[in-house]
Write an enzyme that holds these catalytic residues in place. Sequence first.
Site, PDB file in Angstrom:
ATOM      1  N   PRO B 260       0.786  -1.234   0.000  1.00  0.00           N
ATOM      2  CA  PRO B 260       0.000   0.000   0.000  1.00  0.00           C
ATOM      3  C   PRO B 260       0.818   1.286   0.000  1.00  0.00           C
ATOM      4  CG  PRO B 260       0.041  -0.970   2.192  1.00  0.00           C
ATOM      5  CD  PRO B 260       0.893  -1.848   1.316  1.00  0.00           C
ATOM      6  N   CYS B 261       2.146   1.217  -0.227  1.00  0.00           N
ATOM      7  CA  CYS B 261       2.944   2.423  -0.040  1.00  0.00           C
ATOM      8  C   CYS B 261       2.542   3.565  -0.976  1.00  0.00           C
ATOM      9  CB  CYS B 261       4.435   2.111  -0.154  1.00  0.00           C
ATOM     10  SG  CYS B 261       4.880   1.295  -1.682  1.00  0.00           S
ATOM     11  N   LYS B 262       1.965   3.231  -2.137  1.00  0.00           N
ATOM     12  CA  LYS B 262       1.602   4.332  -3.039  1.00  0.00           C
ATOM     13  C   LYS B 262       0.101   4.524  -3.160  1.00  0.00           C
ATOM     14  CE  LYS B 262       5.788   4.536  -5.711  1.00  0.00           C
ATOM     15  NZ  LYS B 262       6.506   3.354  -6.195  1.00  0.00           N
TER      16      LYS B 262
END
Lengths: 335, 316
Positions: B260-262
């Site tokens: 989910p980092c982006k």
Amino acid sequence: MAAKAEVRPRPLELDPIASRVELAFWEDLRRLKLDVLGTDDSPIPITGYYTPCTHPKMSGLLRLGRESLVPPSANSFGSRNSCPVPGTLINTNNMRGLQNLDVEYLLREEAKKILHDIMHGKIEEDPSLLLRFLVISFADLKNWKIYYSVAFPSLVFKSEMTLLSLHSASLVLSQEEAKSLSKSLKEWRSSNETAGLPFFFVDISSDSCIAIRQLKDWRDCQDNGQKLLFGFYDHGCHQDPGWALRNYIAFLSLQLKIEKIQFLCYREKRSELDLEKSLIGEASFPQPHGWDDSDYVPEAIGWEGEKPGDGRKEKKLKEINLESMSPERRDEEQQ
Amino acid sequence: MQVKQKVYELYKGTVERVTGPRTVSAFLEKGVLSVPEFILAGDNLVSKCPTWSWEAGDPSKRKPYLPSDKQFLVTRNVPCLRRAVAVEEEYDAAGAEVVLDDDEDGEGWLATHGLQASESKEEEDIPSMDTLDIGKVEEIKSIPSYFGAGEKPDDEEDIPDMDTYEDTGDHSTATPQPSYFVAEEPDDDNILLTRTYDVSITYDKYYQTPRVWLTGYDEARMPLKPELVFQDISQDHAHKTVTIEDHPHLLVGQHASVHPCKHAAVMKKIIDVIVSQGGAPEVDKYLFIFLKFMASVIPTIEYDYTMDFDLGSTST
């Protein structure tokens, strides 16, 4: 795609249910065997989760998962997408034990339980008993392997069940009926009380008004001159009705003393009644005799992946490799 | 790589423990979700697309900041008719110029519209965004075309060959009339033996966004090795934004997950586009937008997200 129009009566043929067993179930069994069971191989009550067909080209299935080994008395898991169904697990201690099981006898014993529940009025209270299933397995814990087979016992009448007609629901119902049926079933499927009940009556009054009723309300909707459809959640997406219909007919025949029914195979698309895929048919079946004898053991079929008449000596087993869960393997992966 | 990932997870876990969950909404400003907003959006998803359900998950992994019966969302037995790998290969072979994804700036989500437009001119059996619409069944291919020439993925080992097909065919039939096997077969072209997925959505407290997890099953409904899941992920994402990890709410099995980092950045972009078009994005529709965005990462998995409403506008 609409079902092919059927004119000629023919023997009723059904689409078998398939099982899907999640790794979590086997992991739970592995722990149970190590921590609690030891060499005790007595049958264990388990819970499977059944759904109607939810996609026009994808059959539903009976799922065994993380909650399945929780004792039924303590198991509250269930939803419209996971209707709880009772089952039995026989986990043997070795491969020989598994191969030596009298699978035909075991199947008939399960079918006898279904028959017993029909005769003793238990189906009205808990219709999911008609979908009772059986799992036999051997957990080879040393080698991280599981061998298993699943059965969906289905009562076999000596005389044939005859299919008189079978059509896509969209061809049978008037527009008003279809609209009313979709609306009523949407309510049925959204209510916590009824969403998990896979068998029901569709009560169609002369002004196309439709009510969905529970099996236990049967006495109330008899002889009102209305049209009745015997509905059930059909797991299948194929042209034949799903497996659940045979035990349903057995119930209707033995308990309600009906010899001819109109039935509705309920199938969903986008969580609502799929009028194209859902089927409405008519079937007739002569009353079986002698089934009310408490010692009567009915004929049964239903081992997954087996055609009737197959040699039963060598059971076709599914094999699951649990090695990815072994601590050594996980350590390796992490290095 | 592995060690780095472990250290990072440890760091992330520590941060999650010492910081409280987000309670103030930053949906429009940052594209993130607070915990109550996640519940709200999840309730909306379950109500509009009831193939999704809330689940409690394993009690030992229960997150205290989420209601015990609403720990994560799941939809099961979702068909995945073709390998994303194969789709992209065909697509490249057809000389297409539209890139499926560009996760640097989130254009990927928008680019899929371009893909959809050009695809309709290509062979009709290339799954487009349309096939993600669960209602459009015509485009779903049954087994015969699945095994059609030129559609097979590269890796021989992973191809369900004709033997397996016939084998599973036997498995799925058990009726008392042997005539069944010939009587209906030719007509019944909708027999579908395909991979399926359980798709789950968890709340990632660190990134304050939802996170998607995939658990795969093969054509015979047996658990799919996590590595094989990569065939169903857009190749721009496989092994990069999609990794194999332990599920935050389940004890067993490794699951593929879209990192989910982006997510927040992409969601922010999409929200901005909606606003620039005069829409007013509503937070309860976050998951619908999010699932549409996820479709660029897992283009061939047909989970339900009804999109027959105008994103963000007042009508639902």
